[in-house]
Design an enzyme around this catalytic site. Structure first.
Site, PDB file in Angstrom:
ATOM      1  N   GLU A 161       0.950  -0.750  -0.131  1.00  8.46           N
ATOM      2  CA  GLU A 161       0.195  -0.042  -0.015  1.00  8.46           C
ATOM      3  C   GLU A 161       1.133   1.179  -0.020  1.00  8.46           C
ATOM      4  O   GLU A 161       0.546   2.309  -0.705  1.00  8.46           O
ATOM      5  CB  GLU A 161      -0.932   0.041   1.295  1.00  8.46           C
ATOM      6  CG  GLU A 161      -1.823   1.094   1.315  1.00  8.46           C
ATOM      7  CD  GLU A 161      -2.877   0.912   2.478  1.00  8.46           C
ATOM      8  OE1 GLU A 161      -3.426  -0.146   2.527  1.00  8.46           O
ATOM      9  OE2 GLU A 161      -3.082   1.912   3.002  1.00  8.46           O
ATOM     10  N   ASP A 162       1.801   1.293   0.738  1.00 11.38           N
ATOM     11  CA  ASP A 162       2.709   2.473   0.891  1.00 11.38           C
ATOM     12  C   ASP A 162       4.224   2.568   0.339  1.00 11.38           C
ATOM     13  O   ASP A 162       4.716   3.477   0.650  1.00 11.38           O
ATOM     14  CB  ASP A 162       2.659   2.663   2.528  1.00 11.38           C
ATOM     15  CG  ASP A 162       1.452   3.053   3.238  1.00 11.38           C
ATOM     16  OD1 ASP A 162       0.382   3.568   2.568  1.00 11.38           O
ATOM     17  OD2 ASP A 162       1.368   2.981   4.412  1.00 11.38           O
TER      18      ASP A 162
END
Ligand code: ZN
Length: 182
Positions: free
Chosen positions: A67-68
């Site tokens: 996600e990051d």
């Protein structure tokens, strides 16, 4: 002597995650290194939940990498296996959506996650609620902090029933945060 394969796998995950998150800090005013968060999530699952499932713990350490960071699902699968990548993908939000749409979908999906993903999601929200209480982003108003707690509670409701100790820990941390934030 403990199991060397277990230790090696956990440390490989911690090393990989620390490397991928190396330039990131948590949003809180103290600017804590990002890696503290996934390590805390995994530690809570084992220490509070009493869960020793290695795939769940490795996935917890890696839970924000797709996600990051630039990490791909294929990399996680190659290095940590198909069970781990499936768990990480279950707790990965689609960053192409707006923040409010992501939040809506996260609430909607929580009850349908597999048990391992529910444990990771719940421990993630415990960590975020604790940070909202003790180390919130400098720009967050009291109302924004309250709104985050309400959102996290919705997610936790969807993840309930897998591990009583983690359910109770969420309740405890949430009540303390509400008490202190007011
Ligand atoms: Zn997280």
């Amino acid at each position: 002597m403990g199991d060397i394969g277990t230790a090696a796998r956990l440390l490989a995950a911690a090393h990989f995650s620390a490397d991928r998150h190396r330039d990131q800090r948590r949003k809180g005013a103290r600017g804590t290194p990002y890696i503290n968060h996934p390590l805390e999530v995994a530690e809570r699952i084992v220490r509070v939940g009493g869960i020793g499932d290695l795939d769940v713990l490795v996935a917890a350490i890696l839970h924000d990498t797709i996600e990051d960071t630039e990490t791909t699902a294929d990399e996680i699968e190659d290095q940590f296996g198909s069970i781990v990548v499936a768990l990480v993908l279950e707790v990965t939000d689609d960053k192409s959506l707006t923040s409010s749409e992501r939040k809506r979908l996260e609430i909607e999906h929580a009850p349908h996650l597999t048990p391992g993903a529910k444990l990771i999601k719940l421990a993630d929200k415990i960590s975020n609620v604790a940070d909202t209480e003790s180390n919130p982003p400098a720009s967050w108003s009291r109302q924004r902090r309250r709104d985050y707690l309400d959102f996290a509670e919705q997610i936790a409701l969807g993840c309930r029933g897998i591990n009583d100790a983690l359910d109770a820990e969420f309740e405890r941390v949430l009540a303390q945060a509400r008490d202190r934030i007011g």
